[in-house]
Write a protein that holds these residues in place. Structure first.
Motif, PDB file in Angstrom:
ATOM      1  N   GLN A 553       0.829  -1.200   0.000  1.00  0.00           N
ATOM      2  CA  GLN A 553       0.000   0.000   0.000  1.00  0.00           C
ATOM      3  C   GLN A 553       0.869   1.258   0.000  1.00  0.00           C
ATOM      4  OE1 GLN A 553      -3.359  -0.958  -0.587  1.00  0.00           O
ATOM      5  NE2 GLN A 553      -4.151  -0.291   1.391  1.00  0.00           N
ATOM      6  N   TYR A 554       1.834   1.300   0.902  1.00  0.00           N
ATOM      7  CA  TYR A 554       2.702   2.479   0.986  1.00  0.00           C
ATOM      8  C   TYR A 554       3.612   2.607  -0.235  1.00  0.00           C
ATOM      9  CZ  TYR A 554       1.391   3.600   5.816  1.00  0.00           C
ATOM     10  OH  TYR A 554       0.717   3.985   6.955  1.00  0.00           O
ATOM     11  N   GLN A 555       3.986   1.470  -0.806  1.00  0.00           N
ATOM     12  CA  GLN A 555       4.792   1.552  -2.028  1.00  0.00           C
ATOM     13  C   GLN A 555       3.994   2.217  -3.146  1.00  0.00           C
ATOM     14  OE1 GLN A 555       5.577  -2.082  -4.391  1.00  0.00           O
ATOM     15  NE2 GLN A 555       7.737  -1.572  -4.248  1.00  0.00           N
ATOM     16  N   PHE A 556       2.725   1.858  -3.270  1.00  0.00           N
ATOM     17  CA  PHE A 556       1.893   2.500  -4.292  1.00  0.00           C
ATOM     18  C   PHE A 556       1.710   3.986  -4.009  1.00  0.00           C
ATOM     19  CE2 PHE A 556      -2.267   4.144  -5.498  1.00  0.00           C
ATOM     20  CZ  PHE A 556      -2.143   4.079  -6.880  1.00  0.00           C
ATOM     21  N   ASP A 572      -4.410  16.168 -16.510  1.00  0.00           N
ATOM     22  CA  ASP A 572      -4.871  16.602 -15.193  1.00  0.00           C
ATOM     23  C   ASP A 572      -5.831  15.607 -14.552  1.00  0.00           C
ATOM     24  OD1 ASP A 572      -3.374  18.941 -15.006  1.00  0.00           O
ATOM     25  OD2 ASP A 572      -4.846  20.101 -16.158  1.00  0.00           O
ATOM     26  N   SER A 573      -6.593  14.923 -15.364  1.00  0.00           N
ATOM     27  CA  SER A 573      -7.516  13.921 -14.818  1.00  0.00           C
ATOM     28  C   SER A 573      -6.746  12.780 -14.152  1.00  0.00           C
ATOM     29  CB  SER A 573      -8.411  13.375 -15.938  1.00  0.00           C
ATOM     30  OG  SER A 573      -9.213  12.322 -15.453  1.00  0.00           O
ATOM     31  N   LEU A 574      -5.718  12.285 -14.835  1.00  0.00           N
ATOM     32  CA  LEU A 574      -4.892  11.219 -14.266  1.00  0.00           C
ATOM     33  C   LEU A 574      -4.148  11.729 -13.043  1.00  0.00           C
ATOM     34  CD1 LEU A 574      -3.668   8.393 -14.294  1.00  0.00           C
ATOM     35  CD2 LEU A 574      -2.010   9.196 -15.998  1.00  0.00           C
ATOM     36  N   SER A 575      -3.650  12.943 -13.111  1.00  0.00           N
ATOM     37  CA  SER A 575      -2.934  13.531 -11.983  1.00  0.00           C
ATOM     38  C   SER A 575      -3.817  13.563 -10.742  1.00  0.00           C
ATOM     39  CB  SER A 575      -2.473  14.949 -12.330  1.00  0.00           C
ATOM     40  OG  SER A 575      -1.908  15.592 -11.209  1.00  0.00           O
ATOM     41  N   ALA A 576      -5.032  14.018 -10.908  1.00  0.00           N
ATOM     42  CA  ALA A 576      -5.958  14.122  -9.776  1.00  0.00           C
ATOM     43  C   ALA A 576      -6.320  12.740  -9.240  1.00  0.00           C
ATOM     44  CB  ALA A 576      -7.218  14.882 -10.200  1.00  0.00           C
ATOM     45  N   GLU A 577      -6.531  11.782 -10.152  1.00  0.00           N
ATOM     46  CA  GLU A 577      -6.881  10.425  -9.727  1.00  0.00           C
ATOM     47  C   GLU A 577      -5.747   9.789  -8.919  1.00  0.00           C
ATOM     48  OE1 GLU A 577      -8.576   6.199 -11.569  1.00  0.00           O
ATOM     49  OE2 GLU A 577      -7.899   7.796 -12.923  1.00  0.00           O
ATOM     50  N   CYS A 578      -4.522  10.035  -9.347  1.00  0.00           N
ATOM     51  CA  CYS A 578      -3.357   9.499  -8.625  1.00  0.00           C
ATOM     52  C   CYS A 578      -3.297  10.063  -7.205  1.00  0.00           C
ATOM     53  CB  CYS A 578      -2.072   9.842  -9.363  1.00  0.00           C
ATOM     54  SG  CYS A 578      -1.769   8.860 -10.851  1.00  0.00           S
ATOM     55  N   LEU A 579      -3.522  11.373  -7.073  1.00  0.00           N
ATOM     56  CA  LEU A 579      -3.441  11.982  -5.758  1.00  0.00           C
ATOM     57  C   LEU A 579      -4.580  11.507  -4.859  1.00  0.00           C
ATOM     58  CD1 LEU A 579      -1.974  13.840  -3.856  1.00  0.00           C
ATOM     59  CD2 LEU A 579      -3.268  15.772  -4.800  1.00  0.00           C
ATOM     60  N   ARG A 580      -5.777  11.381  -5.416  1.00  0.00           N
ATOM     61  CA  ARG A 580      -6.909  10.877  -4.618  1.00  0.00           C
ATOM     62  C   ARG A 580      -6.610   9.477  -4.087  1.00  0.00           C
ATOM     63  NH1 ARG A 580     -10.150  13.133  -8.685  1.00  0.00           N
ATOM     64  NH2 ARG A 580     -10.389  11.078  -9.663  1.00  0.00           N
ATOM     65  N   ALA A 581      -6.096   8.615  -4.976  1.00  0.00           N
ATOM     66  CA  ALA A 581      -5.811   7.241  -4.570  1.00  0.00           C
ATOM     67  C   ALA A 581      -4.705   7.203  -3.514  1.00  0.00           C
ATOM     68  CB  ALA A 581      -5.407   6.414  -5.795  1.00  0.00           C
ATOM     69  N   ALA A 582      -3.674   8.030  -3.688  1.00  0.00           N
ATOM     70  CA  ALA A 582      -2.575   8.056  -2.725  1.00  0.00           C
ATOM     71  C   ALA A 582      -3.076   8.488  -1.351  1.00  0.00           C
ATOM     72  CB  ALA A 582      -1.479   8.993  -3.215  1.00  0.00           C
ATOM     73  N   GLU A 583      -3.883   9.534  -1.322  1.00  0.00           N
ATOM     74  CA  GLU A 583      -4.381  10.038  -0.042  1.00  0.00           C
ATOM     75  C   GLU A 583      -5.385   9.072   0.584  1.00  0.00           C
ATOM     76  OE1 GLU A 583      -3.938  14.840  -0.450  1.00  0.00           O
ATOM     77  OE2 GLU A 583      -5.711  13.924  -1.352  1.00  0.00           O
ATOM     78  N   GLN A 584      -6.193   8.446  -0.249  1.00  0.00           N
ATOM     79  CA  GLN A 584      -7.170   7.467   0.248  1.00  0.00           C
ATOM     80  C   GLN A 584      -6.450   6.305   0.939  1.00  0.00           C
ATOM     81  OE1 GLN A 584      -9.622   5.647  -2.887  1.00  0.00           O
ATOM     82  NE2 GLN A 584      -9.418   3.690  -1.822  1.00  0.00           N
ATOM     83  N   ILE A 585      -5.431   5.780   0.307  1.00  0.00           N
ATOM     84  CA  ILE A 585      -4.712   4.641   0.878  1.00  0.00           C
ATOM     85  C   ILE A 585      -3.916   5.079   2.098  1.00  0.00           C
ATOM     86  CG2 ILE A 585      -2.825   3.020   0.440  1.00  0.00           C
ATOM     87  CD1 ILE A 585      -3.955   2.672  -2.357  1.00  0.00           C
ATOM     88  N   TRP A 586      -3.313   6.252   2.035  1.00  0.00           N
ATOM     89  CA  TRP A 586      -2.582   6.769   3.202  1.00  0.00           C
ATOM     90  C   TRP A 586      -3.521   6.882   4.413  1.00  0.00           C
ATOM     91  CZ3 TRP A 586       2.168   7.941   5.052  1.00  0.00           C
ATOM     92  CH2 TRP A 586       2.236   8.748   6.180  1.00  0.00           C
TER      93      TRP A 586
END
Length: 821
Positions: A553-556, A572-586
């Protein structure tokens, strides 16, 4: 007086004969292996029998010719024991009896409750392997009981064999004939070649010679010494008599980067010779001049570094050579090259990896290079939820729950785009894919590549090599890996273990993966051959292993945070999706107990929170949010207590973020830890002549490359502690300046490279340009080897994460030598 002289001469002659005899006969060493000049016979110094690196092994005239010698058994109901490293044979402690010249190795076949002791002795000319059973074989339960040992095909192609009234030669490939000699008392292989001849003789056994390459493609020819059916004997043996050339000496090896060097870097070539070699001669540097003539630049005697692994190593420093052009090195009759000296030497060395290797590893797409079809669109029916409480192929595992909304064997939708096959076995391990995209993302962030030679067509599931599409290739590859992980998280709710087949022959398949599955979603209601509306009754879909693992999880989170930065203002869509997923898992991991679930290629978090620290660092770089800074500062006491080995995991992430954190205590603890890293590193550097830290086992090259990539950030942050030569030496090592040979370990890159590799086209003895192989193996106790054999995955396998770290290292080298200056 004459009589006295005659007596003295006789005594001298007897002494010489005795000395020659002692040194030419096979002797047992204290470490438990047998040796003489040109010969070694190992007894379970290595134990990886399934990978053909263990059991009883024989090295003859510098080549490993026999391996995987062990006892095997086939039961009446067809079960096989001893064929694989499956834990069914309990191995005891190896004992060495110097007085009797014997090595003993006790083993118990647990399912059969059968014990035996393997005793190995030598009469000075032969090796005798005796199996002593604790009870006679129960032939009602057992179909075959034998000692077997593998004969490496590449050393015996087109050489003859004879026995049992049959004489023939070994074929290069399996030709459908599985039994070459069905029964014999004595078998001789390569009788015409004194460098390879071996004689096998048995007692209380029937000998047979078989070709097992069809059933298990890592196998070779097999010599079986089988107990006779119905035998009540409790002891049987195999006598192995090699043809030993006591005058044999190893050929010297000139080791140099097969690509070349920048004019301003150190240029060290290495000479590897057999220990005891005398009269080391001059090495000559040659330059190809404008008249296409080779001219001598310098003749210098190399400097002795020292002894290691049966060899003596010398260094040849030609850093004085700065003129651009093509060069060669010559020692005695051996000449290597051409290699280039040029300021632009590293500009293209990474490109085949991005241009060819990674596109041909892409899953779910057809990959073409004009007329050449690399492979068809594969695994479009991905994927089924794995069964619970299940151990799958290659270390994949599923726990007692699915941890998803899907039932076992239920189709998980929308996970059939993206990801790279990890190696040659067509799986999609989340840990490897995240790590691979991570090193690409860091490389892109640091070095800003602009290359565009590949077209990726999403709707057509088509990739065309060397056809630009106006998009940055590095970013396309990063997106391809990251989007697959995002789709998995969307469906599963967290980072899963990965995707792999559940079918044995599919797992071992080679060639085009496009036909491994039918591409239709499995429906249990349909007949096995029935197809309807995109569904079929063929149970060939791969499985998703879905257990959550905190380390993964933390590696992702690291990858997603970097990707969010990279794709901002590009996608920008992919950028936002990446950040949402990172923060969600964190957020989830911060509010739930950590889980370390062991599944293939997923990192495990440690008690020092290494991966959590790295994730916090990347999120702080991306967002600037103070909660991540505060989290990093809270780790200062932990960092102080971290062993160097744990800090090495992710310390580079912390070094990267220290200036943005801007805290004196944080910077101080990192500086103190960096000094520990440097001291620890120096101990490892001193252990080889190559100025690198390396372990000579499966994955050795990839570890070297990842270490160098991490060290780049220490070089940037602490230039007084860390020399850029640490990075350059790594690249030189991978490109040819390494143990055992002088091949570039990047396929197709350099004037001599690894072009027979363990990739998906291994059956054709071919390669994918740009793939980075595992590299040199230490055959314990002290034999270093690189054979360039397609089936030795522990030496020749291409793997994605090591290849992406190679891209980073070459770009870093070019940056440090050119762009930074």
């Amino acid at each position: 007086m004459n009589r006295l002289r005659l007596v003295l001469l006789n005594l001298i002659s007897i002494s010489l004969i005795f000395s020659i005899t002692i040194h030419s006969q096979i002797n047992l060493e204290p470490d438990g292996y047998f040796k003489t000049l040109g010969f070694r016979f190992l007894v379970y110094q290595n134990t990886y029998i399934g990978g053909r690196l263990g059991g009883l092994e024989m090295v003859l005239q510098g080549k490993r010719v026999l391996d995987a010698g062990n006892v095997v058994c086939i039961t009446a109901d067809g079960k096989k024991y001893g064929y694989y490293d499956d834990g069914t044979d309990k191995r005891g402690e190896r004992t060495v009896d110097q007085n009797d010249g014997k090595v003993s190795y006790p083993v118990e076949l647990l399912p059969l409750k059968l014990k035996y002791v393997m005793n190995v002795i030598s009469d000075g000319k032969s090796i005798d392997v005796r199996i002593d059973l604790d009870q006679p074989i129960d032939w009602k339960k057992i179909k075959e009981f034998a000692f077997r040992i593998e004969i490496y095909p590449e050393e015996y192609e087109y050489k003859t064999f004879n026995g049992g009234g049959i004489s023939d030669y070994f074929y290069e490939q399996h030709m459908g004939r599985r039994v070459l000699i069905p029964e014999a008392k004595k078998i001789v292989i390569a009788p015409e070649d004194p460098q390879r001849k071996i004689t096998f003789e048995g007692k209380n056994v029937v000998l047979s010679l078989r070709d097992e390459r069809r059933d298990l493609n890592v196998s070779g020819y097999m010599l079986f010494a089988s107990l006779k059916k119905g035998s009540t004997e409790k002891s049987f043996s195999l006598k192995i008599t090699p043809s030993i050339d006591h005058d044999w000496t190893k050929e010297p090896v000139i080791q140099v980067s097969q690509v070349g060097y920048h004019p301003d870097q150190k240029k060290i070539a290495f000479l590897e010779v057999q220990q005891g070699t005398k009269n080391i001669q001059e090495m000559e540097l040659l330059y190809l001049n404008e008249n296409s003539k080779l001219e001598s630049v310098a003749k210098l005697k190399p400097n002795k570094w020292g002894d290691l692994y049966q060899n003596t190593y010398y260094t040849y420093d030609f850093s004085f050579a700065k003129n651009s052009g093509q060069y060669f090195l010559k020692y005695q009759d051996q000449k290597v090259g051409p290699f280039e000296i040029s300021p632009t030497v590293y500009e293209s060395a990474w490109q085949p990896t991005l241009d060819i290797y990674f596109p041909t590893q892409m899953c779910h797409v057809k990959v073409k290079d004009f007329l050449r079809l690399w492979h068809g669109a594969c695994h479009l029916d991905d994927a089924l939820q794995a069964k619970v409480d299940h151990k799958g192929k290659d270390g994949y595992a599923q726990g007692v729950k699915t941890q998803t909304k899907f039932k076992p064997l239920e189709h998980i939708p929308d996970v059939n785009w993206g990801g790279w096959h990890d190696a040659a076995d067509f799986d999609l391990p989340s840990g490897s894919i995240a790590q691979t995209a991570f090193w690409m993302a860091l490389a892109q962030e640091e070095f800003q590549t602009t290359r565009d030679v590949t077209t990726v067509l999403r709707d057509e599931r088509l990739v065309n090599l060397f056809e630009p599409d106006g998009k940055n290739d590095m970013l396309q590859q990063i997106a391809f890996g990251t989007k697959w992980m995002l789709s998995m998280i969307k469906q599963v709710g967290h980072v899963p273990g990965g995707v792999i087949t559940h079918i044995g022959p599919d797992y071992g398949s080679s060639g085009d993966p496009g036909g491994i599955t039918d591409g239709l979603i499995y429906d249990a209601k349909l007949g096995k051959t029935e197809q309807r509306n995109g569904y079929s009754g063929k149970f060939d879909d791969r499985w998703v292993y879905t257990d959550r693992n905190t380390g993964g999880q933390y590696q992702f989170v690291q990858l997603a945070a970097i990707s969010s930065r990279l794709f901002k203002n590009i996608d920008d869509s992919l950028s936002a999706e990446c950040l949402r997923a990172a923060e969600q898992i964190w957020d989830f991991e911060q509010s739930n107990e950590p889980v370390n679930f062991s599944s293939a290629y997923n990192p495990q978090e440690n008690k020092y929170h290494s991966l959590e620290m790295a994730a916090a660092a990347e999120l702080f770089i991306t967002t600037g949010e103070q909660k991540y800074r505060e989290k990093l500062l809270s780790f200062i006491p932990t960092i102080k207590e971290m062993p160097v080995g744990k800090f090495n995991w992710t310390g580079f992430n912390l070094v990267r973020v220290k200036d943005k954190v801007n805290d004196a205590a944080f910077s101080e603890v990192l500086f103190e830890k960096a000094k520990e890293v440097r001291a620890d590193l120096q101990e490892k550097l001193d252990g080889t002549p190559y100025n690198i830290s390396v372990r000579l086992s499966w994955g050795g090259n990839w570890s070297v490359l990842k270490t160098a990539a991490k060290l780049f950030y220490f070089v940037e942050a602490y230039p007084d502690l860390f020399d850029p030569e640490l990075i350059y030496s790594t690249v030189n090592y991978i490109l040819g300046a390494h143990f055992a040979s002088n091949h570039s370990f990047v396929s197709g890159v350099g004037s001599k490279s690894a072009t027979v590799i363990y990739g998906f086209n291994r059956a054709d003895k071919s390669y994918q340009p740009g793939g980075v192989i595992s590299g040199v193996t230490l055959i314990k106790p002290d034999f270093v080897e690189y054979r360039g054999r397609a089936w030795d995955w522990y030496q020749t396998e291409h793997v994605i994460s090591g290849s992406s770290a190679y891209i980073f290292d070459v770009l870093a080298t070019d940056y440090l030598l050119n762009k930074k200056r």
